[in-house]
Design a protein around this motif. Structure first.
Motif, PDB file in Angstrom:
ATOM      1  N   GLU A 128     -14.233  26.172  14.080  1.00  0.00           N
ATOM      2  CA  GLU A 128     -15.020  26.844  15.104  1.00  0.00           C
ATOM      3  C   GLU A 128     -16.482  26.631  14.741  1.00  0.00           C
ATOM      4  O   GLU A 128     -16.918  27.024  13.660  1.00  0.00           O
ATOM      5  CB  GLU A 128     -14.707  28.340  15.156  1.00  0.00           C
ATOM      6  CG  GLU A 128     -13.353  28.659  15.712  1.00  0.00           C
ATOM      7  CD  GLU A 128     -13.087  30.160  15.799  1.00  0.00           C
ATOM      8  OE1 GLU A 128     -13.885  30.965  15.273  1.00  0.00           O
ATOM      9  OE2 GLU A 128     -12.063  30.527  16.389  1.00  0.00           O
ATOM     10  N   LEU A 182      -4.391  27.097   9.506  1.00  0.00           N
ATOM     11  CA  LEU A 182      -3.193  27.004  10.342  1.00  0.00           C
ATOM     12  C   LEU A 182      -1.965  26.792   9.459  1.00  0.00           C
ATOM     13  O   LEU A 182      -0.901  27.334   9.717  1.00  0.00           O
ATOM     14  CB  LEU A 182      -3.322  25.845  11.335  1.00  0.00           C
ATOM     15  CG  LEU A 182      -4.515  25.904  12.290  1.00  0.00           C
ATOM     16  CD1 LEU A 182      -4.584  24.643  13.125  1.00  0.00           C
ATOM     17  CD2 LEU A 182      -4.439  27.145  13.165  1.00  0.00           C
ATOM     18  N   LYS A 242      -4.650  22.801   6.526  1.00  0.00           N
ATOM     19  CA  LYS A 242      -4.794  22.407   7.923  1.00  0.00           C
ATOM     20  C   LYS A 242      -5.551  23.523   8.618  1.00  0.00           C
ATOM     21  O   LYS A 242      -5.137  24.688   8.557  1.00  0.00           O
ATOM     22  CB  LYS A 242      -3.421  22.197   8.564  1.00  0.00           C
ATOM     23  CG  LYS A 242      -3.479  21.558   9.930  1.00  0.00           C
ATOM     24  CD  LYS A 242      -2.065  21.285  10.429  1.00  0.00           C
ATOM     25  CE  LYS A 242      -2.039  20.335  11.577  1.00  0.00           C
ATOM     26  NZ  LYS A 242      -0.640  20.073  12.011  1.00  0.00           N
ATOM     27  N   GLU A 243      -6.655  23.164   9.247  1.00  0.00           N
ATOM     28  CA  GLU A 243      -7.526  24.186   9.811  1.00  0.00           C
ATOM     29  C   GLU A 243      -8.002  23.823  11.205  1.00  0.00           C
ATOM     30  O   GLU A 243      -8.015  22.666  11.588  1.00  0.00           O
ATOM     31  CB  GLU A 243      -8.730  24.423   8.907  1.00  0.00           C
ATOM     32  CG  GLU A 243      -9.499  23.172   8.503  1.00  0.00           C
ATOM     33  CD  GLU A 243     -10.513  22.636   9.495  1.00  0.00           C
ATOM     34  OE1 GLU A 243     -10.694  23.190  10.585  1.00  0.00           O
ATOM     35  OE2 GLU A 243     -11.148  21.628   9.176  1.00  0.00           O
ATOM     36  N   LYS A 244      -8.396  24.870  11.918  1.00  0.00           N
ATOM     37  CA  LYS A 244      -9.060  24.715  13.198  1.00  0.00           C
ATOM     38  C   LYS A 244     -10.512  25.097  12.980  1.00  0.00           C
ATOM     39  O   LYS A 244     -10.810  26.182  12.467  1.00  0.00           O
ATOM     40  CB  LYS A 244      -8.428  25.613  14.263  1.00  0.00           C
ATOM     41  CG  LYS A 244      -9.126  25.502  15.619  1.00  0.00           C
ATOM     42  CD  LYS A 244      -8.409  26.286  16.693  1.00  0.00           C
ATOM     43  CE  LYS A 244      -8.670  27.751  16.516  1.00  0.00           C
ATOM     44  NZ  LYS A 244      -8.201  28.580  17.629  1.00  0.00           N
ATOM     45  N   GLY A 279     -12.815  23.732  17.821  1.00  0.00           N
ATOM     46  CA  GLY A 279     -11.406  23.822  18.171  1.00  0.00           C
ATOM     47  C   GLY A 279     -10.586  22.653  17.670  1.00  0.00           C
ATOM     48  O   GLY A 279      -9.358  22.687  17.733  1.00  0.00           O
ATOM     49  N   SER A 280     -11.248  21.617  17.165  1.00  0.00           N
ATOM     50  CA  SER A 280     -10.522  20.472  16.612  1.00  0.00           C
ATOM     51  C   SER A 280      -9.771  20.900  15.349  1.00  0.00           C
ATOM     52  O   SER A 280     -10.179  21.821  14.650  1.00  0.00           O
ATOM     53  CB  SER A 280     -11.489  19.335  16.280  1.00  0.00           C
ATOM     54  OG  SER A 280     -12.038  18.801  17.464  1.00  0.00           O
ATOM     55  N   VAL A 281      -8.664  20.199  15.085  1.00  0.00           N
ATOM     56  CA  VAL A 281      -7.823  20.515  13.936  1.00  0.00           C
ATOM     57  C   VAL A 281      -7.905  19.374  12.929  1.00  0.00           C
ATOM     58  O   VAL A 281      -7.765  18.208  13.292  1.00  0.00           O
ATOM     59  CB  VAL A 281      -6.355  20.744  14.382  1.00  0.00           C
ATOM     60  CG1 VAL A 281      -5.445  20.951  13.182  1.00  0.00           C
ATOM     61  CG2 VAL A 281      -6.269  21.923  15.346  1.00  0.00           C
ATOM     62  N   GLU A 329      -6.061  16.914  15.706  1.00  0.00           N
ATOM     63  CA  GLU A 329      -6.244  17.173  17.133  1.00  0.00           C
ATOM     64  C   GLU A 329      -7.738  17.216  17.397  1.00  0.00           C
ATOM     65  O   GLU A 329      -8.487  17.761  16.607  1.00  0.00           O
ATOM     66  CB  GLU A 329      -5.637  18.523  17.536  1.00  0.00           C
ATOM     67  CG  GLU A 329      -4.148  18.618  17.411  1.00  0.00           C
ATOM     68  CD  GLU A 329      -3.628  20.011  17.733  1.00  0.00           C
ATOM     69  OE1 GLU A 329      -4.268  20.743  18.518  1.00  0.00           O
ATOM     70  OE2 GLU A 329      -2.581  20.370  17.180  1.00  0.00           O
TER      71      GLU A 329
END
Length: 159
Positions: A81, A94, A77-79, A60-62, A53
């Motif tokens: 910051e 995530l 899988k991470e977001k 904020g991208s995943v 994403e």
């Protein structure tokens, strides 16, 4: 390395600081916006990073990481910051094929400590909450993050 917060399942931390020889701004850019290049720097550890994403540069991208730790291929899988004002990048879990087996929450933060007379460094902080009080602290993940930063530093010195 320091460990704080023991006992009940609450937020705990592990920390390490790694001295770097590469340009601090270049290393910050690499760990903030060039995740797609990390497999080039640490190919024996990090195999692939893809955007799920957002994009490579937006906070904020995943992203989904595929890596090997202790001989096992895992995913994370991470977001992301990104805090440019403080030269800090946090990767908040995530999903993960192993990391979330023992931890209710898991976040890796890399902060570039600005150069001084003794050089630059990267402070790595793991914040986690155990699922069970008896689960071990994620020392292997901290050691893994330290070796990846060392690989990235060496990679940037070759460029």
């Amino acid at each position: 390395m320091a460990v704080s917060g023991a006992g009940t399942c609450k937020l705990e931390t592990l920390e390490a600081e790694v001295e770097i020889k590469a340009n601090a701004d270049q290393l910050y850019k690499f760990i903030s916006y060039q995740h797609h290049d990390v497999p080039k720097a640490a190919s024996d550890k990090i195999h692939d990073v893809t955007v799920h994403e957002g994009d490579w540069v937006t906070s904020g991208s995943v992203k989904l990481w595929k890596y090997t730790i202790d001989g096992n291929v895992e995913t994370y899988k991470e977001k992301a910051e990104i805090d440019e004002a403080n030269n800090r990048v946090s990767l908040i879990a995530l999903e993960g094929s192993h990391v979330l087996d023992n931890y209710k929450s898991f976040k890796v933060t890399y902060q570039i400590i600005t150069p001084n007379s003794e050089g630059s460094s990267v402070k790595i902080t793991l914040e986690y909450e155990k699922l069970n009080e008896n689960d071990p602290p994620p020392q292997k993940f901290l050691s893994f993050a330290v070796t990846v930063i060392k690989d990235v530093d060496a990679h940037l010195l070759k460029e």
